[in-house]
Write a protein that holds these residues in place. Structure first.
Motif, PDB file in Angstrom:
ATOM      1  N   HIS A 210      61.435  29.171  33.196  1.00  0.00           N
ATOM      2  CA  HIS A 210      62.387  29.940  33.990  1.00  0.00           C
ATOM      3  C   HIS A 210      61.821  31.324  34.292  1.00  0.00           C
ATOM      4  O   HIS A 210      60.938  31.822  33.587  1.00  0.00           O
ATOM      5  CB  HIS A 210      63.720  30.086  33.245  1.00  0.00           C
ATOM      6  N   ILE A 213      65.611  35.051  31.285  1.00  0.00           N
ATOM      7  CA  ILE A 213      66.744  34.669  30.456  1.00  0.00           C
ATOM      8  C   ILE A 213      67.464  35.946  30.066  1.00  0.00           C
ATOM      9  O   ILE A 213      66.834  37.002  29.913  1.00  0.00           O
ATOM     10  CB  ILE A 213      66.293  33.879  29.197  1.00  0.00           C
ATOM     11  N   THR A 224      76.271  39.958  34.767  1.00  0.00           N
ATOM     12  CA  THR A 224      75.447  38.973  35.485  1.00  0.00           C
ATOM     13  C   THR A 224      76.060  38.607  36.836  1.00  0.00           C
ATOM     14  O   THR A 224      75.705  37.580  37.424  1.00  0.00           O
ATOM     15  CB  THR A 224      75.282  37.700  34.637  1.00  0.00           C
ATOM     16  N   GLU A 233      69.956  30.448  38.907  1.00  0.00           N
ATOM     17  CA  GLU A 233      70.277  29.714  37.688  1.00  0.00           C
ATOM     18  C   GLU A 233      69.456  30.276  36.539  1.00  0.00           C
ATOM     19  O   GLU A 233      68.237  30.435  36.657  1.00  0.00           O
ATOM     20  CB  GLU A 233      69.983  28.218  37.874  1.00  0.00           C
ATOM     21  N   PHE A 234      70.119  30.578  35.441  1.00  0.00           N
ATOM     22  CA  PHE A 234      69.435  31.161  34.288  1.00  0.00           C
ATOM     23  C   PHE A 234      70.293  30.961  33.052  1.00  0.00           C
ATOM     24  O   PHE A 234      71.494  30.715  33.142  1.00  0.00           O
ATOM     25  CB  PHE A 234      69.184  32.654  34.511  1.00  0.00           C
ATOM     26  N   GLU A 235      69.667  31.058  31.906  1.00  0.00           N
ATOM     27  CA  GLU A 235      70.394  30.974  30.642  1.00  0.00           C
ATOM     28  C   GLU A 235      70.938  32.351  30.267  1.00  0.00           C
ATOM     29  O   GLU A 235      70.288  33.376  30.488  1.00  0.00           O
ATOM     30  CB  GLU A 235      69.481  30.472  29.529  1.00  0.00           C
ATOM     31  N   HIS A 236      72.143  32.357  29.689  1.00  0.00           N
ATOM     32  CA  HIS A 236      72.776  33.594  29.239  1.00  0.00           C
ATOM     33  C   HIS A 236      73.300  33.341  27.830  1.00  0.00           C
ATOM     34  O   HIS A 236      74.251  32.592  27.643  1.00  0.00           O
ATOM     35  CB  HIS A 236      73.907  33.987  30.194  1.00  0.00           C
ATOM     36  N   ILE A 237      72.659  33.954  26.840  1.00  0.00           N
ATOM     37  CA  ILE A 237      73.001  33.718  25.442  1.00  0.00           C
ATOM     38  C   ILE A 237      73.274  35.054  24.756  1.00  0.00           C
ATOM     39  O   ILE A 237      73.106  36.117  25.346  1.00  0.00           O
ATOM     40  CB  ILE A 237      71.878  32.955  24.705  1.00  0.00           C
ATOM     41  N   GLU A 246      66.052  28.468  17.324  1.00  0.00           N
ATOM     42  CA  GLU A 246      66.619  28.220  18.648  1.00  0.00           C
ATOM     43  C   GLU A 246      66.491  29.467  19.525  1.00  0.00           C
ATOM     44  O   GLU A 246      66.170  29.373  20.719  1.00  0.00           O
ATOM     45  CB  GLU A 246      68.087  27.826  18.519  1.00  0.00           C
ATOM     46  N   THR A 247      66.719  30.636  18.939  1.00  0.00           N
ATOM     47  CA  THR A 247      66.633  31.874  19.708  1.00  0.00           C
ATOM     48  C   THR A 247      65.223  32.095  20.246  1.00  0.00           C
ATOM     49  O   THR A 247      65.032  32.373  21.438  1.00  0.00           O
ATOM     50  CB  THR A 247      67.043  33.076  18.840  1.00  0.00           C
ATOM     51  N   ARG A 250      64.275  29.596  23.039  1.00  0.00           N
ATOM     52  CA  ARG A 250      64.894  29.867  24.334  1.00  0.00           C
ATOM     53  C   ARG A 250      64.302  31.116  24.979  1.00  0.00           C
ATOM     54  O   ARG A 250      64.134  31.169  26.202  1.00  0.00           O
ATOM     55  CB  ARG A 250      66.406  29.980  24.161  1.00  0.00           C
ATOM     56  N   SER A 253      61.155  30.270  26.725  1.00  0.00           N
ATOM     57  CA  SER A 253      61.272  29.399  27.895  1.00  0.00           C
ATOM     58  C   SER A 253      61.262  30.185  29.203  1.00  0.00           C
ATOM     59  O   SER A 253      61.233  29.577  30.285  1.00  0.00           O
ATOM     60  CB  SER A 253      62.568  28.584  27.811  1.00  0.00           C
TER      61      SER A 253
END
Length: 358
Positions: A210, A213, A224, A233-237, A246-247, A250, A253
């Protein structure tokens, strides 16, 4: 305020409660509600340990704070010592000469512990417990209120306390060895020891999927609206998690990490990714060795285009930590607290199964 009383109030804050016991945050914390152990439990835990690592917290509501702890990331400290929280260490002060910290090698770090307030009170209480030696490992400047830029010291912001102007608090001089995570700040540089974790070696080699993030501190959101309106499109955590595997996966990525969390930005650079700091609210965001982009809530998407990685960051961070690790290890051996004949690799990061099972 007496430090033992203070430590109880600070533990409430670390669990998402204010000092009156009401919810201070809108979202619940991840992990257990509280991990502060009683004094009898701490006495039993520490009685046979000659190395004690003190972390900001045992709560895993903030993945960065939790995994900045030297006792969780450096193999020999994790294996030979016990890790307790800053609040737990402060709670032992009332034991006086019976404190289990007396005569031990105490390693404090990392995280942003430098600045007037709850952290300073707890750290100072440790020195009064007469440890054999204290190492400040990867701690950092972290002052959010009443801060002004002093033009004679560049980014370094002076802390005003009791009418005295200080750049660094006097209690740092009480430690036997000091390494701060702030670069070019007039102190020996030792960045966060989380860089020692072996997962970075593998994850930084992965091809990003991507463009960016977004990881926001769970107490402060990142707007955002603009990228969503643009159809991106993107991840938002958030950092409200206990799962560092996991952090990191991501974060790796994406080509660029957009965040208002210190450790998300630091880990981005360890992973060879670009980093954009959104509305930095503390001196801690101005001590990175490597260039990062600074942006407001309104223009961070534009900053993504200009964010550049620092490929040398991981090696430089580890080199500084390994040198510091050697120094602290030697102190422990000289004091007779660590067997000088035991083979110990000061460069080894803690090998956690979840982080190495690729």
């Amino acid at each position: 305020m007496h430090v033992t009383r203070a430590s109880k109030e600070f533990e409430k804050v670390s669990r998402g409660l204010d000092v009156e016991g009401t919810m201070a945050f809108s979202s619940p914390a991840a992990g257990t509600a509280s991990t502060m152990r009683s004094i009898p439990e701490l006495m039993e835990l520490l009685k046979d340990s000659t190395v004690i690592a003190v972390s900001e917290s045992n709560s895993m509501r903030n993945v960065g704070d939790h995994w900045s702890a030297v006792g969780r990331t450096v193999q020999w400290v994790e294996r030979l010592g016990q890790t307790i929280s800053l609040y737990e260490a402060a709670s032992l002060e009332d034991l006086g000469k019976h404190s289990p910290l007396q005569g031990k090698l105490v390693i404090i770090g990392g995280s942003g512990l430098v600045g007037p307030g709850r952290f300073e009170s707890c750290v100072e209480s440790i020195f009064s417990q007469r440890p054999a030696s204290v190492a400040l490992w990867g701690i950092g400047h972290n002052f959010q209120q009443g801060v002004h830029l002093d033009p004679t010291t560049g980014w370094r912001r002076r802390v005003l306390k009791d009418g005295i102007t200080r750049i660094w608090p006097e209690w740092l001089a009480k430690a036997d060895v000091v390494g701060v995570r702030d670069w070019d700040a007039g102190m020996p540089w030792v960045p966060c020891a989380s860089c020692m974790l072996p997962a970075f070696d593998v994850l930084r080699e992965r091809e990003p999927e991507h463009e960016f993030i977004v990881l926001n501190h769970y107490e402060r959101g990142i707007d955002t609206t603009q990228p969503l309106a643009s159809g991106l499109e993107f991840e938002h955590i958030t950092n409200n998690t206990e799962d560092i595997f996991e952090t990191l996966t991501r974060l790796a990525s994406a080509k660029v990490v957009v965040s208002n969390s210190y450790h998300a930005l630091y880990w981005a650079m360890m992973l060879g990714r670009g980093a954009v700091a959104v509305e930095p609210n503390s001196t801690r965001f101005h001590g990175f060795r490597w260039p990062i982009s600074y942006a407001s809530q309104a223009d961070w998407l534009m900053a993504v285009e200009h964010a550049q990685p620092a490929p040398e960051a991981l090696e430089q961070a580890r080199d500084a930590n390994v040198e510091f690790s050697q120094r602290v290890l030697q102190i422990g051996r000289n004091l007779g607290l660590i067997d000088p004949k035991e083979a110990i690799d000061p460069a080894a990061g803690a090998r956690l199964e979840a982080l190495t099972a690729f």
